[in-house]
Design a protein around this motif. Structure first.
Motif, PDB file in Angstrom:
ATOM      1  N   SER A 116       0.817  -1.220   0.000  1.00  0.00           N
ATOM      2  CA  SER A 116       0.000   0.000   0.000  1.00  0.00           C
ATOM      3  C   SER A 116       0.851   1.270   0.000  1.00  0.00           C
ATOM      4  CB  SER A 116      -0.933   0.016   1.217  1.00  0.00           C
ATOM      5  OG  SER A 116      -1.932  -0.974   1.099  1.00  0.00           O
ATOM      6  N   MET A 117       2.139   1.116  -0.151  1.00  0.00           N
ATOM      7  CA  MET A 117       3.008   2.291  -0.029  1.00  0.00           C
ATOM      8  C   MET A 117       2.882   3.243  -1.215  1.00  0.00           C
ATOM      9  SD  MET A 117       6.906   2.462   1.406  1.00  0.00           S
ATOM     10  CE  MET A 117       6.394   1.841   3.015  1.00  0.00           C
ATOM     11  N   ALA A 118       2.605   2.726  -2.400  1.00  0.00           N
ATOM     12  CA  ALA A 118       2.390   3.615  -3.543  1.00  0.00           C
ATOM     13  C   ALA A 118       1.193   4.529  -3.277  1.00  0.00           C
ATOM     14  CB  ALA A 118       2.182   2.807  -4.819  1.00  0.00           C
ATOM     15  N   TYR A 119       0.121   3.962  -2.712  1.00  0.00           N
ATOM     16  CA  TYR A 119      -1.058   4.764  -2.356  1.00  0.00           C
ATOM     17  C   TYR A 119      -0.684   5.824  -1.327  1.00  0.00           C
ATOM     18  CZ  TYR A 119      -5.812   5.957  -0.860  1.00  0.00           C
ATOM     19  OH  TYR A 119      -6.968   6.645  -0.555  1.00  0.00           O
ATOM     20  N   VAL A 120       0.074   5.419  -0.323  1.00  0.00           N
ATOM     21  CA  VAL A 120       0.496   6.351   0.730  1.00  0.00           C
ATOM     22  C   VAL A 120       1.292   7.503   0.141  1.00  0.00           C
ATOM     23  CG1 VAL A 120       1.977   6.600   2.762  1.00  0.00           C
ATOM     24  CG2 VAL A 120       0.430   4.644   2.585  1.00  0.00           C
ATOM     25  N   VAL A 121       2.200   7.202  -0.773  1.00  0.00           N
ATOM     26  CA  VAL A 121       3.013   8.242  -1.406  1.00  0.00           C
ATOM     27  C   VAL A 121       2.141   9.183  -2.228  1.00  0.00           C
ATOM     28  CG1 VAL A 121       4.808   8.683  -3.144  1.00  0.00           C
ATOM     29  CG2 VAL A 121       5.145   6.886  -1.435  1.00  0.00           C
ATOM     30  N   LYS A 122       1.199   8.635  -2.961  1.00  0.00           N
ATOM     31  CA  LYS A 122       0.335   9.447  -3.820  1.00  0.00           C
ATOM     32  C   LYS A 122      -0.573  10.374  -3.022  1.00  0.00           C
ATOM     33  CE  LYS A 122       0.016   6.048  -7.584  1.00  0.00           C
ATOM     34  NZ  LYS A 122      -0.891   5.087  -8.293  1.00  0.00           N
ATOM     35  N   HIS A 123      -1.025   9.933  -1.847  1.00  0.00           N
ATOM     36  CA  HIS A 123      -2.063  10.658  -1.127  1.00  0.00           C
ATOM     37  C   HIS A 123      -1.577  11.369   0.129  1.00  0.00           C
ATOM     38  CE1 HIS A 123      -4.348   7.838  -3.666  1.00  0.00           C
ATOM     39  NE2 HIS A 123      -5.296   8.747  -3.632  1.00  0.00           N
ATOM     40  N   ASN A 124      -0.273  11.483   0.300  1.00  0.00           N
ATOM     41  CA  ASN A 124       0.266  12.168   1.471  1.00  0.00           C
ATOM     42  C   ASN A 124       1.440  13.042   1.084  1.00  0.00           C
ATOM     43  OD1 ASN A 124      -1.054  10.858   4.109  1.00  0.00           O
ATOM     44  ND2 ASN A 124      -0.727   9.221   2.607  1.00  0.00           N
ATOM     45  N   ASN A 125       1.691  14.047   1.901  1.00  0.00           N
ATOM     46  CA  ASN A 125       2.881  14.874   1.774  1.00  0.00           C
ATOM     47  C   ASN A 125       4.030  14.090   2.414  1.00  0.00           C
ATOM     48  OD1 ASN A 125       4.657  16.971   1.433  1.00  0.00           O
ATOM     49  ND2 ASN A 125       3.727  18.290   2.988  1.00  0.00           N
ATOM     50  N   ILE A 126       5.068  13.793   1.654  1.00  0.00           N
ATOM     51  CA  ILE A 126       6.137  12.908   2.111  1.00  0.00           C
ATOM     52  C   ILE A 126       7.460  13.660   2.249  1.00  0.00           C
ATOM     53  CG2 ILE A 126       7.414  10.772   1.636  1.00  0.00           C
ATOM     54  CD1 ILE A 126       4.447  10.286   2.101  1.00  0.00           C
ATOM     55  N   GLY A 127       8.186  13.358   3.324  1.00  0.00           N
ATOM     56  CA  GLY A 127       9.509  13.928   3.523  1.00  0.00           C
ATOM     57  C   GLY A 127      10.589  13.000   3.012  1.00  0.00           C
ATOM     58  N   GLU A 128      11.369  12.420   3.910  1.00  0.00           N
ATOM     59  CA  GLU A 128      12.465  11.542   3.522  1.00  0.00           C
ATOM     60  C   GLU A 128      11.975  10.107   3.333  1.00  0.00           C
ATOM     61  OE1 GLU A 128      15.668  11.859   6.307  1.00  0.00           O
ATOM     62  OE2 GLU A 128      15.623  14.048   6.316  1.00  0.00           O
ATOM     63  N   ILE A 129      12.542   9.416   2.338  1.00  0.00           N
ATOM     64  CA  ILE A 129      12.194   8.027   2.060  1.00  0.00           C
ATOM     65  C   ILE A 129      13.452   7.177   2.155  1.00  0.00           C
ATOM     66  CG2 ILE A 129      11.224   6.412   0.383  1.00  0.00           C
ATOM     67  CD1 ILE A 129       9.757   8.757  -0.901  1.00  0.00           C
TER      68      ILE A 129
END
Length: 307
Positions: A116-129
């Motif tokens: 589900s991480m692709a969904y999380v990336v698409k729908h959230n403001n993300i800092g460091e990965i």
């Protein structure tokens, strides 16, 4: 006429490797935060002014996902379960008051951890990965890399010795991977240790005995996230002697087909006197601390499958 036979799987590996390389940062000592939506939600409040750390071991069935409310008002998500929990995980995080995930960690590229991480990336403001520097040909992995690239984000290739946070009496350190095991992605898992004053947490991903034996850093921790869903390939006598945990959490699905957690794992944890919690029996487990002893809540919200 000369005919050349092309291995399509090899081509896919090369393409994904190239994509991973494009979105990776050269490892350096600097810290980079990427604000996609243009809003700055970073807090200037220090650890000493907040004082609470909460670790949410989310019930995502037969998978791993851990959301952490850091004591500096930032947050971290370690893994994101299978591909049907993205919406539920995002809503859970948003309901806690967070619109930005400051640190996103994919321990290794198996579907029950990054589904589900692709969904999380698409729908959230993300800092460091943070991800281990390893490539696989699955569609799930490809989708994640594409989601990261589409938002113009970068990946830090995780390896032993890196510090994610080093803030006085609060720090998060990467203990593994020490080296990449191309033959077993479980043994490429990012292993994290989080220290807050007198309390510490260890997150093993799916690391098995082979990888665990490569770790030379101090693994002692009060709270252990049991490796590989309680498989007998991860929890050993030698590991528990190194960690010496008081509490353990196993993330797994009810009546799963893998036989997790293994009887030998439960027996060993019991022998060491470790108070053990399971997401299949206890639901989402939340462990909080102000740095001098933990409080544990069970039966919290379980993640619903996306409709």
């Amino acid at each position: 006429m000369l005919k050349i036979k092309i291995n399509s799987k090899l081509i896919l590996i090369l393409k994904l490797t190239a994509l991973f390389a494009v979105i990776c940062l050269a490892l350096c000592s600097c810290s980079i935060n990427i604000n996609v939506n243009g809003s700055d939600s970073e807090s200037k409040t220090t650890v000493s002014e907040i004082g609470t750390l909460s670790v949410h071991y989310l019930d995502v069935g037969q998978g791993d996902s851990i959301f952490i409310e850091l004591p500096n008002q930032k947050c971290m998500l370690i893994d994101a379960g299978e591909n049907m929990y993205g919406k539920s995980i995002t809503e859970y995080i948003n309901n806690l008051g967070y619109t930005r995930i400051d640190y996103l960690v994919a321990t290794h590229p198996h579907a029950d951890h990054i589904g589900s991480m692709a969904y999380v990336v698409k729908h959230n403001n993300i800092g460091e990965i943070y991800m281990p520097k390893v490539t696989t040909t699955t569609k799930t992995y490809e989708n994640l890399l594409t989601a990261i690239a589409d938002k113009g984000l970068k990946v830090k290739s995780a390896k032993a010795g890196m510090n994610i946070i080093d803030d006085n009496d609060f720090n998060i350190n990467i203990l593994a991977p020490v080296k990449i095991d191309e033959d077993n992605l479980n043994n490429c898992s990012i292993i994290l240790k989080m220290n807050y004053k007198n309390d510490s947490f260890l997150f093993l991903g799916d690391a098995e005995k082979k990888e665990l034996e490569t770790v030379t850093a101090d693994m002692s921790a009060e709270v252990l996230k049991v490796g590989h869903h309680g498989s007998r390939t991860s929890t050993t006598k030698a590991l528990l002697e190194k960690v010496n945990p008081k509490y353990a959490v196993i993330s797994l699905g009810k009546d799963n087909s893998y036989g997790h957690p293994h009887k030998s794992t439960l027996k060993l944890l019991d022998k060491f006197g470790v108070e053990t919690y399971r997401t299949d029996e206890n639901g989402t487990v939340v462990i909080s601390t102000e740095g001098s002893g933990v409080t544990i809540k069970t039966g919290q919200t379980s993640m619903k499958r996306d409709e």
